[in-house]
Design an enzyme around this catalytic site. Structure first.
Site, PDB file in Angstrom:
ATOM      1  N   GLY A 143       0.843  -1.196   0.000  1.00 36.35           N
ATOM      2  CA  GLY A 143       0.000   0.000   0.000  1.00 36.35           C
ATOM      3  C   GLY A 143       0.876   1.242   0.000  1.00 36.35           C
ATOM      4  N   THR A 144       1.972   1.165   0.734  1.00 37.53           N
ATOM      5  CA  THR A 144       2.934   2.268   0.779  1.00 37.53           C
ATOM      6  C   THR A 144       3.433   2.607  -0.624  1.00 37.53           C
ATOM      7  OG1 THR A 144       3.653   1.721   3.017  1.00 37.53           O
ATOM      8  CG2 THR A 144       5.243   2.911   1.634  1.00 37.53           C
ATOM      9  N   SER A 178      -4.185  -2.342  -0.231  1.00 36.53           N
ATOM     10  CA  SER A 178      -3.145  -3.265   0.217  1.00 36.53           C
ATOM     11  C   SER A 178      -3.788  -4.576   0.648  1.00 36.53           C
ATOM     12  CB  SER A 178      -2.389  -2.635   1.384  1.00 36.53           C
ATOM     13  OG  SER A 178      -1.440  -3.537   1.898  1.00 36.53           O
ATOM     14  N   ALA A 179      -3.070  -5.695   0.480  1.00 33.05           N
ATOM     15  CA  ALA A 179      -3.659  -7.013   0.746  1.00 33.05           C
ATOM     16  C   ALA A 179      -3.713  -7.369   2.228  1.00 33.05           C
ATOM     17  CB  ALA A 179      -2.877  -8.096  -0.009  1.00 33.05           C
ATOM     18  N   HIS A 180      -2.673  -6.975   2.996  1.00 34.06           N
ATOM     19  CA  HIS A 180      -2.568  -7.531   4.354  1.00 34.06           C
ATOM     20  C   HIS A 180      -3.481  -6.878   5.380  1.00 34.06           C
ATOM     21  CE1 HIS A 180       0.102  -4.624   6.639  1.00 34.06           C
ATOM     22  NE2 HIS A 180       0.194  -4.131   5.418  1.00 34.06           N
ATOM     23  N   CYS A 200       3.649   1.976  12.636  1.00 33.11           N
ATOM     24  CA  CYS A 200       4.918   2.506  12.142  1.00 33.11           C
ATOM     25  C   CYS A 200       5.476   3.579  13.073  1.00 33.11           C
ATOM     26  CB  CYS A 200       4.748   3.076  10.745  1.00 33.11           C
ATOM     27  SG  CYS A 200       3.118   2.868  10.068  1.00 33.11           S
TER      28      CYS A 200
HETATM   29  C1  LIG Z   1      -1.439  -0.017   6.265  1.00 36.88           C
HETATM   30  C2  LIG Z   1      -1.751   1.253   5.593  1.00 36.88           C
HETATM   31  C3  LIG Z   1      -0.960   1.717   4.527  1.00 36.88           C
HETATM   32  C4  LIG Z   1       0.299   1.016   4.080  1.00 36.88           C
HETATM   33  O1  LIG Z   1       0.073  -0.227   3.470  1.00 36.88           O
HETATM   34  P1  LIG Z   1       1.290  -1.300   3.458  1.00 36.88           P
HETATM   35  O2  LIG Z   1       0.830  -2.352   2.520  1.00 36.88           O
HETATM   36  O3  LIG Z   1       1.408  -1.770   4.875  1.00 36.88           O
HETATM   37  O4  LIG Z   1       2.495  -0.587   2.995  1.00 36.88           O
HETATM   38  C5  LIG Z   1      -1.336   2.883   3.903  1.00 36.88           C
HETATM   39  N1  LIG Z   1      -2.413   3.573   4.290  1.00 36.88           N
HETATM   40  C6  LIG Z   1      -3.205   3.159   5.304  1.00 36.88           C
HETATM   41  C7  LIG Z   1      -4.417   3.946   5.662  1.00 36.88           C
HETATM   42  C8  LIG Z   1      -2.900   1.992   5.993  1.00 36.88           C
HETATM   43  O5  LIG Z   1      -3.674   1.608   7.009  1.00 36.88           O
END
Ligand SMILES: *Cc1c(COP(=O)(O)O)cnc(C)c1O
Length: 391
Positions: free
Chosen positions: A72-73, A200-202, A326
């Protein structure tokens, strides 16, 4: 000892259905999806099935609008850096909010060093970004607006369509970080007028290390990673086929079961809020009272530190967190609660509880009991409490 996981906003487990789809891809369908032989084609077909599932899940017009990334990052990085750099001849002004995830905020800092000007919108005491402030921030050289769909810190769901409509009318690109919203809020990228959308998947029972960016057809982006030209040149690097296959399945399930998961989760959430409110004095539930995610509850406990509560809960087998994962090892005031102008004592006393989809009411009873014990114990020791009560 019991183990209760209340940190789904940081990550979820991989569901069994997702895992079963992934397993053969590690060992049997392992070929590089860019290879021209049959095994390569088969791997490539699996990737395209996942792309279709994700496009369907977020109601993109076409699967060709989905680009896979490593997280997601990375999707947020590609959206923000990519859109700004590819469109800078039109203007160098960007509108963002103060409550974005660090993967958005840190990109904006980089862009400032490249001469871009950023206007950061604050949020009200409910975590809602002001539409009036947004309208005031617009400039003739604004090229991009970025506003998260839902907050992973306090759960507030933004009025995305109201903002995107204005951006669409003015020809300004609209990006939304929908990582926390996916699976909790119905997403229709096409109807919501979104140009760029990160997921993001996780966070939805898929594997870590895979994300995607929805890029509306015709949106200009500059890559941030260069190499073999995978993902139509926008994201080079050999395709992570097993993770993508898992992601596709996870999104299919999360979006198919959204109503039922939401309903169950909301019941538990409301029960939790009611019990905590009845049991523990001097607290405040953060975020919007109605327009909020079903799985996230942020609570501020006056007179004590969130970190201490999280540590005592951990001793009782309960996983919760302060701030975002984080940041939580830096003892720094939570930037979202700060933007919401919470008083310092309530910022430092905040804890985020985020539920998995299969949370049980009985587990919540145990959590509230342990939470009450922890809060009592910490307040007993609190010098702030003694001085407050002496008044
Ligand atoms: C977890 C998160 C991300 C980052 O996603 P990752 O796959 O962990 O890098 C970005 N934005 C929000 C709102 C999130 O909760």
């Amino acid at each position: 000892m019991r183990k209760i996981y209340l940190d789904s906003a940081a990550s979820t487990y991989v569901s069994n259905d997702v895992l079963q789809e992934m397993l053969p891809v590690f060992t049997t369908d392992f070929a590089n999806s860019a290879s021209v032989h049959n095994m390569g084609t088969e791997a490539s077909n699996l990737v395209e099935i996942a792309r279709e599932r994700i496009a369907k899940g977020i109601k993109a017009r076409s699967a060709s609008e989905i680009y896979f990334t490593g997280s997601g990052t990375e999707a947020n990085n590609l959206a923000i850096l990519g859109a700004a750099r590819a469109n800078k001849q039109k203007g160098k002004h960007i509108i963002a909010t103060k409550i974005e995830h660090p993967s958005v905020l840190e990109c904006l800092k980089v862009l400032e060093t490249e001469g871009f000007k950023i206007t950061y919108l604050t949020a009200d005491e409910n975590g809602m970004v002001s539409m009036i402030a947004f309208l005031h921030a617009l400039r003739p050289d604004t090229i991009l607006v970025t506003c998260m769909m839902a907050s992973s810190e306090v759960g507030t769901i933004q009025n995305i369509r109201a903002m995107s409509k204005v951006a669409n009318d003015k020809g300004i690109l609209f990006h939304t970080d929908a990582v926390a919203a996916l699976g909790n809020v119905p997403i229709n990228a096409e109807e919501m007028g979104i140009d760029l959308l990160s997921i993001s998947a996780h966070k939805v029972y898929g594997p870590k290390g895979v994300g995607a960016l929805y890029v509306r057809e015709g949106t200009k982006l500059q890559p941030i990673i260069y190499g073999g030209g995978q993902e139509k040149g926008l994201r080079s690097g050999s395709t992570n086929v097993p993770a993508i296959v898992g992601f596709g399945k996870a999104v299919e399930l999360a979006t198919r079961d959204i109503a039922i998961n939401n309903q169950k989760c909301k019941q538990v959430r409301d029960y939790f809020i009611k019990k905590v409110t009845e049991t523990i004095p001097f607290i405040q539930v953060n975020g919007h009272p109605m327009q909020r995610l079903p799985n996230i509850v942020s609570i501020s406990f006056d007179m004590i530190e969130g970190e201490s509560i999280v540590m005592l809960l951990a001793d009782a087998g309960i996983a919760a967190s302060t701030g975002s994962a984080c940041n939580s090892n830096k003892l720094q005031a939570n930037h979202v609660l700060t933007a919401m102008r919470l008083p310092m004592n309530l910022i430092h006393g905040s804890v985020r509880f985020s539920f998995l989809k299969n949370i049980q009411i009985e587990e919540v009873d145990y959590v509230v009991k342990e939470l009450d014990k922890a809060v009592k114990r910490l307040r007993e020791m609190s010098p702030i409490k003694r001085s407050k009560l002496a008044k």
